[in-house]
Motif scaffolding. Sequence first.
Motif, short mmCIF file in Angstrom:
data_model
loop_
_atom_site.label_atom_id
_atom_site.label_comp_id
_atom_site.label_asym_id
_atom_site.label_seq_id
_atom_site.Cartn_x
_atom_site.Cartn_y
_atom_site.Cartn_z
N UNK A 96 -10.04 -8.48 2.37
CA UNK A 96 -10.65 -8.31 3.68
C UNK A 96 -12.09 -8.79 3.82
N UNK A 97 -12.36 -9.42 4.57
CA UNK A 97 -13.92 -10.26 4.66
C UNK A 97 -14.55 -10.18 5.96
N UNK A 185 -16.32 -0.12 7.25
CA UNK A 185 -15.26 0.80 7.33
C UNK A 185 -13.94 0.16 7.36
N UNK A 186 -13.86 -0.77 8.40
CA UNK A 186 -12.45 -1.75 8.26
C UNK A 186 -12.30 -2.42 7.28
N UNK A 191 -8.85 -3.02 2.32
CA UNK A 191 -8.89 -3.21 0.93
C UNK A 191 -7.98 -2.26 0.39
N UNK A 192 -7.99 -1.26 0.72
CA UNK A 192 -7.07 -0.15 0.30
C UNK A 192 -5.60 -0.62 0.67
N UNK A 198 0.41 -5.70 -1.21
CA UNK A 198 0.77 -6.57 -2.29
C UNK A 198 0.31 -7.95 -1.67
N UNK A 199 0.71 -9.29 -2.15
CA UNK A 199 0.51 -10.49 -1.43
C UNK A 199 1.17 -10.39 -0.24
N UNK A 200 0.49 -11.39 0.65
CA UNK A 200 0.87 -11.74 1.84
C UNK A 200 1.98 -12.72 1.88
#
Length: 239
Positions: A96-97, A185-186, A191-192, A198-200
């Motif tokens: 997540x970025x 927060x997002x 990230x959780x 798992x992997x996309x």
Amino acid sequence: MTAAITNNPRIALYYAPPASSAWWREGCEWLGRDAESGLSIQTGVHAWTEAPRRYGWHATIVAPFHCARGVTPADVLAAAQAWASATPRFEMPVRAAQLNRFVALRPAHASDDERLRAMAASALHALASVRARPSAESIERRVSPGMSARQIALLREWGYPYVLEEYRFHMTLSDSLDDAHARATIASEWTRRIERLGPLPIHGAALFVEPQPGAPFMLWQRLPFTNIANIANTAQDKA
């Protein structure tokens, strides 16, 4: 959405997680809409996801376009299916970025970012003959002060500035948010989720359509990628 489409809608080639995957379900629930069924999903984050909800849970491969003169949606589908059938599937770790004021999923490793950039370039060239070129006036209206010289050149050549070396795979999770706490927060929440999901699975693409200008995009046709193991087995059988 599998019915025939009419009235020359805009068509886009997007990455979408497999329909049966937890990645598809969770992304649709987060945005508040399933672009394949058309169903709205009530969630607690609607205030953060209005813009990406209209486009559906996806990452852009080839940005929305109209059919070229004399080209039908069926022609676009045939070209996209041919491209997908030669594209190998793989699994990709993501993170997540924060991208400016947006939050999005991005490849976790630079090597996957490059792989996806090459994949998007191949799709852009594969669909070049079926895409209508925007008018020169339309293109010039889309030039903005924040664009680099290269992005402006790509916009004028391809009708979109973020292609080829400027392409960045991302799955948008939010509107443009001034609230840094909301963005954090997002990112923390996803990230959780990534740790659990798992992997996309990069197992295919999909054609999405915008039925009328401003309408929500709908997933029209899924395009499975090739299984490398099947290719290897076929080659061995022929040997």
